[in-house]
Design a protein around this motif. Structure first.
Motif, mmCIF file in Angstrom:
data_model
loop_
_atom_site.group_PDB
_atom_site.id
_atom_site.type_symbol
_atom_site.label_atom_id
_atom_site.label_comp_id
_atom_site.label_asym_id
_atom_site.label_seq_id
_atom_site.Cartn_x
_atom_site.Cartn_y
_atom_site.Cartn_z
ATOM 1 N N THR A 1 -43.313 -70.254 28.323
ATOM 2 C CA THR A 1 -43.491 -69.488 29.425
ATOM 3 C C THR A 1 -42.864 -69.932 30.635
ATOM 4 O OG1 THR A 1 -45.522 -70.215 30.211
ATOM 5 C CG2 THR A 1 -45.842 -68.821 28.585
ATOM 6 N N ALA A 2 -42.510 -69.000 31.505
ATOM 7 C CA ALA A 2 -41.951 -69.184 32.961
ATOM 8 C C ALA A 2 -43.010 -70.040 33.630
ATOM 9 C CB ALA A 2 -41.658 -68.016 33.492
ATOM 10 N N THR A 3 -44.353 -69.815 33.661
ATOM 11 C CA THR A 3 -45.127 -70.761 34.322
ATOM 12 C C THR A 3 -44.923 -72.210 33.851
ATOM 13 O OG1 THR A 3 -46.532 -68.946 34.496
ATOM 14 C CG2 THR A 3 -47.469 -71.027 34.914
ATOM 15 N N GLN A 4 -44.819 -72.608 32.652
ATOM 16 C CA GLN A 4 -44.639 -73.762 32.023
ATOM 17 C C GLN A 4 -43.474 -74.419 32.276
ATOM 18 O OE1 GLN A 4 -45.373 -73.116 27.718
ATOM 19 N NE2 GLN A 4 -47.615 -73.532 28.091
ATOM 20 N N ARG A 5 -42.395 -73.583 32.397
ATOM 21 C CA ARG A 5 -41.280 -74.067 32.889
ATOM 22 C C ARG A 5 -41.010 -74.613 34.343
ATOM 23 N NH1 ARG A 5 -38.244 -69.811 29.498
ATOM 24 N NH2 ARG A 5 -37.697 -70.843 27.793
ATOM 25 N N VAL A 6 -41.755 -73.738 35.172
ATOM 26 C CA VAL A 6 -42.100 -74.006 36.744
ATOM 27 C C VAL A 6 -42.599 -75.363 36.720
ATOM 28 C CG1 VAL A 6 -42.846 -73.618 38.868
ATOM 29 C CG2 VAL A 6 -41.758 -71.959 37.618
ATOM 30 N N LEU A 7 -43.705 -75.599 35.927
ATOM 31 C CA LEU A 7 -44.601 -76.721 36.140
ATOM 32 C C LEU A 7 -43.841 -78.047 35.551
ATOM 33 C CD1 LEU A 7 -48.018 -75.643 34.728
ATOM 34 C CD2 LEU A 7 -47.491 -76.260 37.182
ATOM 35 N N VAL A 8 -43.099 -77.840 34.685
ATOM 36 C CA VAL A 8 -42.370 -78.676 34.018
ATOM 37 C C VAL A 8 -41.098 -79.280 34.920
ATOM 38 C CG1 VAL A 8 -40.353 -79.258 32.371
ATOM 39 C CG2 VAL A 8 -42.518 -78.610 31.491
ATOM 40 N N GLY A 9 -40.464 -78.492 35.665
ATOM 41 C CA GLY A 9 -39.367 -78.222 36.699
ATOM 42 C C GLY A 9 -39.990 -79.231 38.023
ATOM 43 N N GLY A 10 -41.450 -78.812 38.128
ATOM 44 C CA GLY A 10 -41.735 -79.672 39.031
ATOM 45 C C GLY A 10 -41.956 -81.173 38.953
ATOM 46 N N VAL A 11 -42.791 -81.345 37.800
ATOM 47 C CA VAL A 11 -43.117 -82.638 37.416
ATOM 48 C C VAL A 11 -41.602 -83.619 37.569
ATOM 49 C CG1 VAL A 11 -43.716 -84.319 35.394
ATOM 50 C CG2 VAL A 11 -45.005 -82.191 36.163
ATOM 51 N N ILE A 12 -40.441 -83.093 36.675
ATOM 52 C CA ILE A 12 -39.383 -83.654 36.721
ATOM 53 C C ILE A 12 -38.793 -83.923 38.137
ATOM 54 C CG2 ILE A 12 -36.924 -83.191 35.814
ATOM 55 C CD1 ILE A 12 -37.995 -82.353 33.355
ATOM 56 N N ALA A 13 -39.010 -82.930 38.950
ATOM 57 C CA ALA A 13 -38.448 -82.865 40.402
ATOM 58 C C ALA A 13 -39.154 -84.269 41.127
ATOM 59 C CB ALA A 13 -38.518 -81.604 41.211
ATOM 60 N N LEU A 14 -40.411 -84.012 40.827
ATOM 61 C CA LEU A 14 -41.241 -85.277 41.479
ATOM 62 C C LEU A 14 -40.746 -86.777 40.918
ATOM 63 C CD1 LEU A 14 -44.744 -83.733 41.804
ATOM 64 C CD2 LEU A 14 -43.318 -84.490 43.725
ATOM 65 N N ALA A 15 -40.698 -86.937 39.673
ATOM 66 C CA ALA A 15 -40.230 -88.044 39.019
ATOM 67 C C ALA A 15 -38.616 -88.352 39.644
ATOM 68 C CB ALA A 15 -40.084 -87.765 37.590
ATOM 69 N N PHE A 16 -37.798 -87.266 39.753
ATOM 70 C CA PHE A 16 -36.575 -87.472 40.412
ATOM 71 C C PHE A 16 -36.872 -88.182 41.644
ATOM 72 C CE2 PHE A 16 -33.387 -86.034 43.281
ATOM 73 C CZ PHE A 16 -32.102 -86.516 43.013
ATOM 74 N N VAL A 17 -37.533 -87.449 42.589
ATOM 75 C CA VAL A 17 -37.764 -87.881 44.154
ATOM 76 C C VAL A 17 -38.168 -89.385 44.003
ATOM 77 C CG1 VAL A 17 -39.064 -87.515 45.938
ATOM 78 C CG2 VAL A 17 -37.924 -85.649 44.902
ATOM 79 N N TYR A 18 -39.236 -89.821 43.326
ATOM 80 C CA TYR A 18 -39.690 -91.015 42.962
ATOM 81 C C TYR A 18 -38.770 -91.919 42.862
ATOM 82 C CZ TYR A 18 -42.473 -95.027 41.716
ATOM 83 O OH TYR A 18 -42.950 -96.226 41.470
ATOM 84 N N VAL A 19 -38.096 -91.808 41.854
ATOM 85 C CA VAL A 19 -37.009 -92.969 41.332
ATOM 86 C C VAL A 19 -36.050 -93.033 42.623
ATOM 87 C CG1 VAL A 19 -35.045 -93.251 39.784
ATOM 88 C CG2 VAL A 19 -37.293 -92.506 38.940
ATOM 89 N N TRP A 20 -35.683 -91.813 43.082
ATOM 90 C CA TRP A 20 -34.470 -91.978 44.082
ATOM 91 C C TRP A 20 -35.002 -92.653 45.176
ATOM 92 C CZ3 TRP A 20 -35.039 -88.650 48.855
ATOM 93 C CH2 TRP A 20 -34.157 -88.903 49.572
ATOM 94 N N ALA A 21 -36.272 -92.515 45.815
ATOM 95 C CA ALA A 21 -36.823 -92.929 46.965
ATOM 96 C C ALA A 21 -37.008 -94.430 46.598
ATOM 97 C CB ALA A 21 -38.104 -92.442 47.238
ATOM 98 N N GLU A 22 -37.267 -95.006 45.504
ATOM 99 C CA GLU A 22 -37.476 -96.507 44.961
ATOM 100 C C GLU A 22 -36.116 -97.002 44.996
ATOM 101 O OE1 GLU A 22 -39.176 -99.611 44.546
ATOM 102 O OE2 GLU A 22 -40.356 -97.665 44.684
ATOM 103 N N LEU A 23 -35.176 -96.528 44.648
ATOM 104 C CA LEU A 23 -33.933 -97.135 44.459
ATOM 105 C C LEU A 23 -33.343 -97.125 45.791
ATOM 106 C CD1 LEU A 23 -32.418 -95.531 41.249
ATOM 107 C CD2 LEU A 23 -32.903 -97.778 41.669
ATOM 108 N N ALA A 24 -33.550 -96.307 46.764
ATOM 109 C CA ALA A 24 -32.932 -96.218 47.990
ATOM 110 C C ALA A 24 -33.563 -97.181 49.031
ATOM 111 C CB ALA A 24 -33.051 -94.744 48.592
ATOM 112 N N VAL A 25 -34.922 -97.226 48.895
ATOM 113 C CA VAL A 25 -35.427 -98.185 49.929
ATOM 114 C C VAL A 25 -36.677 -99.020 49.371
ATOM 115 C CG1 VAL A 25 -34.733 -96.996 51.988
ATOM 116 C CG2 VAL A 25 -36.828 -96.173 50.860
ATOM 117 N N GLY A 26 -36.905 -98.770 48.078
ATOM 118 C CA GLY A 26 -38.222 -99.558 47.649
ATOM 119 C C GLY A 26 -39.352 -98.975 48.327
ATOM 120 N N ILE A 27 -39.455 -97.664 48.458
ATOM 121 C CA ILE A 27 -40.619 -97.277 49.371
ATOM 122 C C ILE A 27 -42.033 -97.484 48.652
ATOM 123 C CG2 ILE A 27 -40.546 -94.831 48.522
ATOM 124 C CD1 ILE A 27 -40.736 -94.116 51.507
#
Length: 75
Positions: free
Chosen positions: A43-69
């Motif tokens: 479903t589209a709702t599940q795709r949005v949730l999966v996209g949100g989780v993947i986006a959060l994982a991306f932001v976490y890794v990006w912030a960690e690599l950038a400054v070790g936040i």
């Protein structure tokens, strides 16, 4: 491209070739992860949730690599 352009105008941005490679790999893995995960859900709702989780994982890794936040708290 933003860091490459910024490097032309300021000394504050100082990326090496390996920084660009890592950023490219991070974007590629994020995009492929979303494509593969969205093919598995129905479903589209599940795709949005999966996209949100993947986006959060991306932001976490990006912030960690950038400054070790998250792992360098208090240092």
């Amino acid at each position: 491209m933003i860091p490459l352009v910024a490097m032309q105008f300021t000394g504050e941005v100082d990326w090496t070739g390996s920084d660009f490679v890592v950023a490219g790999i991070l974007l590629m893995v994020t995009g492929l992860g979303f494509v593969f995960a969205s093919r598995k859900v129905k479903t589209a709702t599940q795709r949005v949730l999966v996209g949100g989780v993947i986006a959060l994982a991306f932001v976490y890794v990006w912030a960690e690599l950038a400054v070790g936040i998250f792992t360098n708290l208090g240092s």
